[in-house]
Motif scaffolding. Sequence first.
Motif, PDB file in Angstrom:
ATOM      1  N   LEU A 193      13.871  12.050  -5.931  1.00 19.61           N
ATOM      2  CA  LEU A 193      14.218  10.839  -5.193  1.00 19.61           C
ATOM      3  C   LEU A 193      14.338   9.743  -6.230  1.00 19.61           C
ATOM      4  O   LEU A 193      13.381   9.453  -6.952  1.00 19.61           O
ATOM      5  N   ILE A 194      15.532   9.168  -6.361  1.00 20.43           N
ATOM      6  CA  ILE A 194      15.760   8.127  -7.357  1.00 20.43           C
ATOM      7  C   ILE A 194      16.195   6.852  -6.652  1.00 20.43           C
ATOM      8  O   ILE A 194      16.793   6.898  -5.586  1.00 20.43           O
ATOM      9  N   TRP A 195      15.881   5.688  -7.259  1.00 26.53           N
ATOM     10  CA  TRP A 195      16.234   4.440  -6.597  1.00 26.53           C
ATOM     11  C   TRP A 195      16.395   3.296  -7.588  1.00 26.53           C
ATOM     12  O   TRP A 195      15.831   3.304  -8.686  1.00 26.53           O
ATOM     13  N   CYS A 196      17.173   2.323  -7.165  1.00 29.53           N
ATOM     14  CA  CYS A 196      17.305   1.054  -7.879  1.00 29.53           C
ATOM     15  C   CYS A 196      16.103   0.200  -7.516  1.00 29.53           C
ATOM     16  O   CYS A 196      15.865  -0.082  -6.335  1.00 29.53           O
ATOM     17  N   ASN A 226       8.001   7.690   3.306  1.00 32.03           N
ATOM     18  CA  ASN A 226       6.821   7.115   2.647  1.00 32.03           C
ATOM     19  C   ASN A 226       7.199   6.164   1.520  1.00 32.03           C
ATOM     20  O   ASN A 226       6.436   5.246   1.204  1.00 32.03           O
ATOM     21  N   SER A 227       8.364   6.380   0.927  1.00 28.10           N
ATOM     22  CA  SER A 227       8.790   5.526  -0.189  1.00 28.10           C
ATOM     23  C   SER A 227       9.335   4.183   0.280  1.00 28.10           C
ATOM     24  O   SER A 227       9.340   3.208  -0.475  1.00 28.10           O
ATOM     25  N   GLY A 228       9.861   4.148   1.506  1.00 26.17           N
ATOM     26  CA  GLY A 228      10.477   2.933   2.002  1.00 26.17           C
ATOM     27  C   GLY A 228      11.861   2.672   1.435  1.00 26.17           C
ATOM     28  O   GLY A 228      12.426   1.595   1.643  1.00 26.17           O
ATOM     29  N   LYS A 229      12.426   3.653   0.731  1.00 24.63           N
ATOM     30  CA  LYS A 229      13.755   3.475   0.131  1.00 24.63           C
ATOM     31  C   LYS A 229      14.858   3.853   1.123  1.00 24.63           C
ATOM     32  O   LYS A 229      14.624   4.535   2.112  1.00 24.63           O
ATOM     33  N   GLN A 230      16.067   3.396   0.830  1.00 23.53           N
ATOM     34  CA  GLN A 230      17.211   3.632   1.710  1.00 23.53           C
ATOM     35  C   GLN A 230      18.186   4.592   1.040  1.00 23.53           C
ATOM     36  O   GLN A 230      18.835   4.244   0.051  1.00 23.53           O
ATOM     37  N   ILE A 231      18.277   5.802   1.581  1.00 21.83           N
ATOM     38  CA  ILE A 231      19.174   6.805   1.005  1.00 21.83           C
ATOM     39  C   ILE A 231      20.623   6.417   1.254  1.00 21.83           C
ATOM     40  O   ILE A 231      21.023   6.119   2.382  1.00 21.83           O
ATOM     41  N   GLU A 232      21.411   6.436   0.182  1.00 23.72           N
ATOM     42  CA  GLU A 232      22.834   6.138   0.343  1.00 23.72           C
ATOM     43  C   GLU A 232      23.748   7.252  -0.173  1.00 23.72           C
ATOM     44  O   GLU A 232      24.955   7.194   0.021  1.00 23.72           O
ATOM     45  N   LYS A 233      23.180   8.276  -0.815  1.00 24.28           N
ATOM     46  CA  LYS A 233      24.009   9.404  -1.243  1.00 24.28           C
ATOM     47  C   LYS A 233      23.130  10.587  -1.635  1.00 24.28           C
ATOM     48  O   LYS A 233      21.945  10.418  -1.946  1.00 24.28           O
ATOM     49  N   ILE A 234      23.733  11.776  -1.571  1.00 25.82           N
ATOM     50  CA  ILE A 234      23.129  13.016  -2.043  1.00 25.82           C
ATOM     51  C   ILE A 234      23.884  13.426  -3.296  1.00 25.82           C
ATOM     52  O   ILE A 234      25.122  13.488  -3.283  1.00 25.82           O
ATOM     53  N   LEU A 235      23.162  13.713  -4.379  1.00 27.94           N
ATOM     54  CA  LEU A 235      23.786  14.075  -5.644  1.00 27.94           C
ATOM     55  C   LEU A 235      23.424  15.510  -6.009  1.00 27.94           C
ATOM     56  O   LEU A 235      22.260  15.898  -5.927  1.00 27.94           O
ATOM     57  N   LEU A 236      24.423  16.295  -6.413  1.00 28.15           N
ATOM     58  CA  LEU A 236      24.215  17.700  -6.767  1.00 28.15           C
ATOM     59  C   LEU A 236      24.633  17.948  -8.210  1.00 28.15           C
ATOM     60  O   LEU A 236      25.738  17.575  -8.614  1.00 28.15           O
ATOM     61  N   THR A 237      23.750  18.619  -8.973  1.00 25.31           N
ATOM     62  CA  THR A 237      24.092  18.944 -10.363  1.00 25.31           C
ATOM     63  C   THR A 237      24.892  20.231 -10.469  1.00 25.31           C
ATOM     64  O   THR A 237      25.696  20.396 -11.390  1.00 25.31           O
ATOM     65  N   HIS A 238      24.645  21.188  -9.552  1.00 19.83           N
ATOM     66  CA  HIS A 238      25.400  22.440  -9.569  1.00 19.83           C
ATOM     67  C   HIS A 238      25.234  23.156  -8.233  1.00 19.83           C
ATOM     68  O   HIS A 238      24.534  22.662  -7.345  1.00 19.83           O
TER      69      HIS A 238
END
Length: 214
Positions: free
Chosen positions: A17-20, A44-56
């Motif tokens: 889970l990554i965020w600005c 629990n993080s309170g962050k707002q998901i705006e995209k799903i990123l896939l490496t492979h």
Amino acid sequence: MGWQINPVTHFQQNCSLIWCQATDRAALVDPGGDADRLQRAVANSGKQIEKILLTHGHMDHVGAATALAKIYDVPIIGPHREDQFWLDALDQQAQMMGFAPTDPVKPDQWLEDGDRITLGECELKVLHCPGHTPGHVVLVDTVTRIAFVGDVLFKGSVGRSDFPRGDQAALVNSIVSKLWPLGDDIAFVPGHGPMSTFAAERATNPFVADKNFG
């Protein structure tokens, strides 16, 4: 950029889970499964998901992508289109890897080498790093000095290349020619296992240490 590692599935795959930190705009990198657990982590993080990123395109990295994209009404971004054949074979992957069948994964956007992904005020640089799979990408925040490398590189090891269209020479070249030039101070989150730094791997990794190329 902030990040939190959430191991998922019986493969203990590191979903990040990554965020600005300025805007709390967030993304999930490689949600391989356990969608309910990841939803709780996001809540629990309170962050707002705006995209799903896939490496492979391997199942343990994409298994919950479609379910979570529907839940949050966000796009699936990545990997490189060379991994289309892996995404087309998710049913076979599930049987081989001991996963329950999952929804098809259809990226809303394929990624290319040199692309930039914005997340609030943060930016991720996209590097196409084939070898483990032909369409594998690595995501790098050059400001925070953190990389999300999927199954390209691990602490003390590198990704397998004995899968269809894997290539050991290409994998090593991806690491040495694309990752090392980013700087020794880059820390990385691998697809499995503990974090490390490029400096540590250049010094001690038996597959890609500098001494191998002297």
